[in-house]
Design a protein around this motif. Structure first.
Motif, PDB file in Angstrom:
ATOM      1  N   THR A   1      -5.907   4.849  -3.265  1.00  0.00           N
ATOM      2  CA  THR A   1      -7.099   4.526  -4.062  1.00  0.00           C
ATOM      3  C   THR A   1      -7.905   3.430  -3.363  1.00  0.00           C
ATOM      4  O   THR A   1      -9.135   3.520  -3.250  1.00  0.00           O
ATOM      5  N   LEU A   2      -7.205   2.407  -2.866  1.00  0.00           N
ATOM      6  CA  LEU A   2      -7.891   1.313  -2.166  1.00  0.00           C
ATOM      7  C   LEU A   2      -8.623   1.836  -0.929  1.00  0.00           C
ATOM      8  O   LEU A   2      -9.790   1.486  -0.695  1.00  0.00           O
ATOM      9  N   ASP A   3      -7.950   2.684  -0.134  1.00  0.00           N
ATOM     10  CA  ASP A   3      -8.594   3.236   1.069  1.00  0.00           C
ATOM     11  C   ASP A   3      -9.858   4.007   0.701  1.00  0.00           C
ATOM     12  O   ASP A   3     -10.876   3.900   1.378  1.00  0.00           O
TER      13      ASP A   3
ATOM     14  N   LEU B   1      -0.660  -4.308  -5.690  1.00  0.00           N
ATOM     15  CA  LEU B   1      -1.164  -4.538  -4.338  1.00  0.00           C
ATOM     16  C   LEU B   1      -1.303  -6.037  -4.176  1.00  0.00           C
ATOM     17  O   LEU B   1      -1.674  -6.744  -5.118  1.00  0.00           O
ATOM     18  N   PHE B   2      -1.004  -6.529  -2.985  1.00  0.00           N
ATOM     19  CA  PHE B   2      -1.044  -7.956  -2.704  1.00  0.00           C
ATOM     20  C   PHE B   2      -2.024  -8.187  -1.556  1.00  0.00           C
ATOM     21  O   PHE B   2      -1.773  -7.781  -0.421  1.00  0.00           O
TER      22      PHE B   2
ATOM     23  N   LYS C   1       0.817  -1.231   0.000  1.00  0.00           N
ATOM     24  CA  LYS C   1       0.000   0.000   0.000  1.00  0.00           C
ATOM     25  C   LYS C   1       0.839   1.263   0.000  1.00  0.00           C
ATOM     26  O   LYS C   1       0.490   2.267  -0.600  1.00  0.00           O
ATOM     27  N   GLU C   2       1.981   1.204   0.732  1.00  0.00           N
ATOM     28  CA  GLU C   2       2.791   2.413   0.906  1.00  0.00           C
ATOM     29  C   GLU C   2       3.684   2.709  -0.307  1.00  0.00           C
ATOM     30  O   GLU C   2       4.304   3.750  -0.383  1.00  0.00           O
ATOM     31  N   HIS C   3       3.743   1.775  -1.273  1.00  0.00           N
ATOM     32  CA  HIS C   3       4.714   1.938  -2.354  1.00  0.00           C
ATOM     33  C   HIS C   3       4.173   2.653  -3.596  1.00  0.00           C
ATOM     34  O   HIS C   3       4.934   2.988  -4.503  1.00  0.00           O
ATOM     35  N   SER C   4       2.840   2.837  -3.677  1.00  0.00           N
ATOM     36  CA  SER C   4       2.280   3.554  -4.833  1.00  0.00           C
ATOM     37  C   SER C   4       0.969   4.208  -4.413  1.00  0.00           C
ATOM     38  O   SER C   4       0.483   3.977  -3.296  1.00  0.00           O
TER      39      SER C   4
ATOM     40  N   PRO D   1      -9.144  -2.486   4.526  1.00  0.00           N
ATOM     41  CA  PRO D   1      -7.784  -2.847   4.084  1.00  0.00           C
ATOM     42  C   PRO D   1      -6.738  -2.257   5.021  1.00  0.00           C
ATOM     43  O   PRO D   1      -6.811  -1.085   5.380  1.00  0.00           O
ATOM     44  N   ILE D   2      -5.781  -3.078   5.448  1.00  0.00           N
ATOM     45  CA  ILE D   2      -4.744  -2.592   6.372  1.00  0.00           C
ATOM     46  C   ILE D   2      -3.354  -2.841   5.796  1.00  0.00           C
ATOM     47  O   ILE D   2      -3.171  -3.614   4.867  1.00  0.00           O
TER      48      ILE D   2
END
Ligand code: ZN
Length: 498
Positions: A396-398, A438-439, A388-391, A411-412
């Motif tokens: 967008t997901l949040d 994202l994984f 999450k922190e890399h792009s 999502p965490i």
């Protein structure tokens, strides 16, 4: 004028409503019943634990390809099929077929890997590597190399066994030469052991094309040819200053070949859904999961079949459910979508390695990979989204999760940075080649890589909400005006140079 305006507004509203209905109708196809049914099929005993390669894996791939066909996806595999195959036959360095050849004036030398050379780093197997030769040696060559362009060149590194060759090779590899030939004065016994070691069996697809070949050769096998080119190994080794010079009168060719011991292959399954926008449809989002698991282990436990329900029938089910949802009328976003189930993950990310080295569309047009590996267990209300922190995919997901609180799925961030999960599933092959990822991952549990990772333990209701979240995220990314962006610091750290 007024009337015309009303008509336009009404028309616009109708189109938006149409699109909205399409999105919703896709969303509604993702159900707990479907999730349970698909996990039961993929993690059934009849699939035999889906080892790579195996009949059960082939059966799983056929099932997925059949579903992709039923949804009307375009085939993205080999020769108009949904299957992309790669060789996983066991192979071994071909001793007599591989060689280092030197030519200087009338003097020639052909050094084989049976006695006089060994491979330190495999690369470009089955091809010959040629190029202008640059001799490197002496003391402090590192600094002298800063301004030298070594791309497409063959480096002859004159190594002295009293020093470690590792830092020098690492510095040279970063400059991306075609090959490095290390001339060594290593003692006979130690050298012979390394020669013997190189004939160990390799498995999995050859993915070494992009790396630099590094081979090491005994002084005695090449010094005569080198002397004809005016290169004195002992002199360079003893030099108190750096030696970096082109050897214009010396030609070197490195040929590395493998001998295949059997000819097994394994499948990836690839389906493509074209986007709705004539311009943005040239960009692609990949939804991925690995369909393989670790197969059967006889004699260890009463149950010999390791079903891999969570790992990763759950993620594979996610990819199939997403393919079904997005292919509903009106549900496709502006960008195109690639649905990908890979194999060989458990042996070392083979299928995703092959896919990203041989993509059906240029890799630069793949704007994101959303990977799902283990999404059917543990907490009911959270899903870890690693990376999450890399792009800007994280933000967008949040946003999507906040706009859809009815999903009750939060999502965490990565809870286990020390476990390096970022580097341990198929998304990493995309990330290291520059695709933001994202994984989605629910963490491990007591049944992880045990025969007890069985379908009855999958929480299909929870999993269906995770897949719905990924679906809505896919809509958001697929319709956004701009493609996702790396955080620059992460890009520098994670993405490897071509
Ligand atoms: Zn696994």
């Amino acid at each position: 004028m007024f009337l015309r305006r009303i008509t336009l507004v009404a028309l616009f509203a109708a189109t938006r409503l149409g699109a909205q209905n399409g999105v919703t109708s896709g969303l509604e196809t993702i159900t707990p019943i479907d999730v349970r049914r698909r996990v039961l099929i993929i993690a059934d005993d009849s699939m035999g634990g889906r080892d790579t390669p195996s009949r059960g894996l082939e059966r799983t791939a056929s099932y997925i390809a059949g579903e992709f066909r039923r949804f009307g996806l375009q085939p993205g595999g080999d020769q108009g099929s949904y299957l992309q195959r790669f060789n996983v036959g066991r192979r071994q360095l071909d001793g007599p077929g591989s060689a280092i050849e030197l030519a200087a004036g009338g003097t020639r030398a052909r050094v084989t890997f049976e006695r006089d050379a060994f491979v330190l780093q495999r690369a470009q197997m089955q091809t010959a590597i040629d190029g202008p030769v640059v001799v490197v040696g002496g003391n402090g060559a590192g600094a002298a190399l800063t301004a030298v362009d070594l791309r497409e060149k063959i480096v002859l590194l004159v190594h002295d066994v009293r020093r470690s060759r590792v830092p020098a090779i690492a510095a040279l590899v970063r400059k991306q030469p075609a090959a490095i030939v290390v001339a060594t004065n290593l003692d006979g016994v130690a050298f012979a052991a390394l020669v013997a070691e190189q004939f160990g069996e390799q498995a999995g697809p050859s993915l070494e094309e992009r790396t630099t070949a590094v081979v090491e050769v005994r002084d005695g096998a090449i010094d005569e040819a080198l002397r004809s080119a005016g290169i004195e190994l002992a002199g360079i080794r003893a030099s108190r200053t750096a030696v970096v010079r082109e050897a214009k009168n010396l030609a070197v060719r490195v040929t590395l070949r493998d001998r295949f011991l059997d000819d097994a292959s394994a499948p990836n399954v690839v389906g493509i859904l074209e986007g709705s926008d004539p311009r943005l449809r040239n960009e692609y989002i990949v939804f991925s999961a690995h369909m393989d698991h670790v197969g059967t282990r006889h004699g260890m436990t009463a149950d010999s079949i390791w079903n891999g329900a969570d790992d990763d029938a759950s993620g594979t089910t996610g990819v199939i459910e997403l393919a079904e949802a997005f292919s509903r009328p009106g549900a496709r976003p502006r960008r195109s979508l690639i649905f990908l189930t890979v194999s060989g993950e458990e042996h070392g990310l083979w299928g995703s390695g092959w896919f990203t080295a041989h993509p059906p569309v240029p890799l630069a047009r793949i704007v994101a990979d959303l990977n799902m590996d283990m999404i059917g267990r543990n907490w009911r209300d959270t899903i870890v989204a690693i990376g999450k922190e890399h792009s800007d995919l994280g933000a967008t997901l949040d946003r999507v999760a906040r706009a859809h609180r009815e999903l009750r799925m939060h999502p965490i961030n990565d809870l286990w940075p020390d476990e390096n999960f970022y580097y341990r599933s198929d998304h990493f092959n995309f990330a290291r080649r520059g695709v933001p990822i994202l994984f989605f991952f629910n963490g491990v549990h007591a049944d992880y890589h045990e025969p007890s990772d069985s379908p009855d333990k999958i929480d299909a209701e929870k999993e269906s909400r995770i897949i719905r979240l990924v679906y809505l995220l896919g809509q958001e990314i697929g319709n956004a005006p701009n493609r996702p962006r790396w955080n620059p610091e992460s890009y520098r750290r994670i993405v490897q140079p071509e």
